[in-house]
Write an enzyme that holds these catalytic residues in place. Structure first.
Site, PDB file in Angstrom:
ATOM      1  N   HIS A   9       0.864  -1.181   0.000  1.00  2.08           N
ATOM      2  CA  HIS A   9       0.000   0.000   0.000  1.00  2.08           C
ATOM      3  C   HIS A   9       0.909   1.243   0.000  1.00  2.08           C
ATOM      4  CE1 HIS A   9      -3.846  -2.036   1.849  1.00  2.08           C
ATOM      5  NE2 HIS A   9      -3.357  -2.708   0.824  1.00  2.08           N
ATOM      6  N   GLU A  48       0.970   3.878   1.757  1.00  2.00           N
ATOM      7  CA  GLU A  48       1.420   4.311   3.087  1.00  2.00           C
ATOM      8  C   GLU A  48       2.620   3.493   3.565  1.00  2.00           C
ATOM      9  OE1 GLU A  48      -1.663   3.387   2.107  1.00  2.00           O
ATOM     10  OE2 GLU A  48      -3.179   4.059   3.544  1.00  2.00           O
ATOM     11  N   CYS A  94      -6.088   1.721   6.069  1.00  4.09           N
ATOM     12  CA  CYS A  94      -6.678   0.448   6.491  1.00  4.09           C
ATOM     13  C   CYS A  94      -6.044   0.021   7.822  1.00  4.09           C
ATOM     14  CB  CYS A  94      -6.436  -0.609   5.410  1.00  4.09           C
ATOM     15  SG  CYS A  94      -4.729  -1.237   5.363  1.00  4.09           S
ATOM     16  N   CYS A 106      -2.162  -0.333   7.620  1.00  5.91           N
ATOM     17  CA  CYS A 106      -1.416   0.927   7.471  1.00  5.91           C
ATOM     18  C   CYS A 106      -1.542   1.809   8.710  1.00  5.91           C
ATOM     19  CB  CYS A 106      -1.880   1.668   6.226  1.00  5.91           C
ATOM     20  SG  CYS A 106      -1.455   0.774   4.704  1.00  5.91           S
TER      21      CYS A 106
END
Lengths: 155, 155
Positions: free
Chosen positions: A57, A59, A87, A90
């Site tokens: 992801h 992040e 999420c 993260c």
């Protein structure tokens, strides 16, 4: 660079993800307490499909780049600016990395963990709390995501 | 390899972390539905200090290795066996990677997210649920951690 401008960089990263047919999410890691003079030390986009890595992801990648640049897993003094609410993974990484603050664009009612489903960033039982600023350039971030998913459905 | 035996491998990984002065946590990723015939496809230990990477928990590294081996971010058919109950980041990663099952040793009342502080693995609002089996070879896993932290305090 203020948060609006930093979000502009994160949105540009999200557009790169879109070109790669990835869910369009972008993130920027800023170093410096004062947003006006904070510097971008990492800028990444979602690469889950491209790299076949479930942890890729935007992040996570920005956090890992930032740690490499700072030479430490403790990212004190940093702010993560991301187009979509993080999420659980993260948000947990923000806590684990001791990031000072997260600034996000669109809220995520399906998995958002900085206020929507969970608030992992503001749990005093965990060993660090991350300040949350929500809704910066929200409509631009949301529009990118809505466009992506409606195009996917019509494919 | 049944879960007790797989935990033996995870405990051996945790002991490697201990030698490196890392918090002693080890993890193993198994592929195959039947634990008796499932194969170890990744075995890792915590490398946070060694690599200065805040995301380098044993679970994250095993998940990333597993995805590389399987050539997909979707780790259906896998079981993660880990000595300590996963934190929010790692539990979130199990969900994100669609891991079938997590088997852990010691519970973590300070940050455990598979039943202690949170149950991120069993939230029907998220897009995947991960079966949780707790307490496998718990005392051995706990003993490693207790020893590490009491030695740290007396340093």
């Amino acid at each position: 660079m203020d948060y609006e401008a930093a979000m502009g960089v994160a949105l540009a990263e999200a557009r790169i993800a879109l070109e790669l047919n990835e869910v369009p999410v972008g993130a920027v890691l800023l170093f410096g307490q004062d947003p006006q003079v904070a510097k971008v030390i990492a800028r990444r986009h979602n690469e889950r499909e491209t790299t076949a890595d479930p942890t890729a992801h935007a992040e996570m990648l920005a956090i890992r780049d930032g740690a490499e640049i700072m030479g430490s897993w403790r990212l004190a003094g940093t702010t993560l600016v991301v187009t979509l609410e993080p999420c659980p993974m993260c948000a947990g990484a923000l806590v684990a990395a001791r990031v000072d603050r997260v600034v996000f664009g669109a809220a995520d009612p399906r998995g958002g963990s900085c206020g929507s489903l969970y608030n992992l960033c503001g749990d005093p039982r965990l060993n660090h709390e991350v300040e949350v600023i929500a809704g910066v350039r929200e409509s631009e971030a949301a529009q990118l995501l809505t466009g992506f998913f409606s195009r996917k459905r019509s494919d």
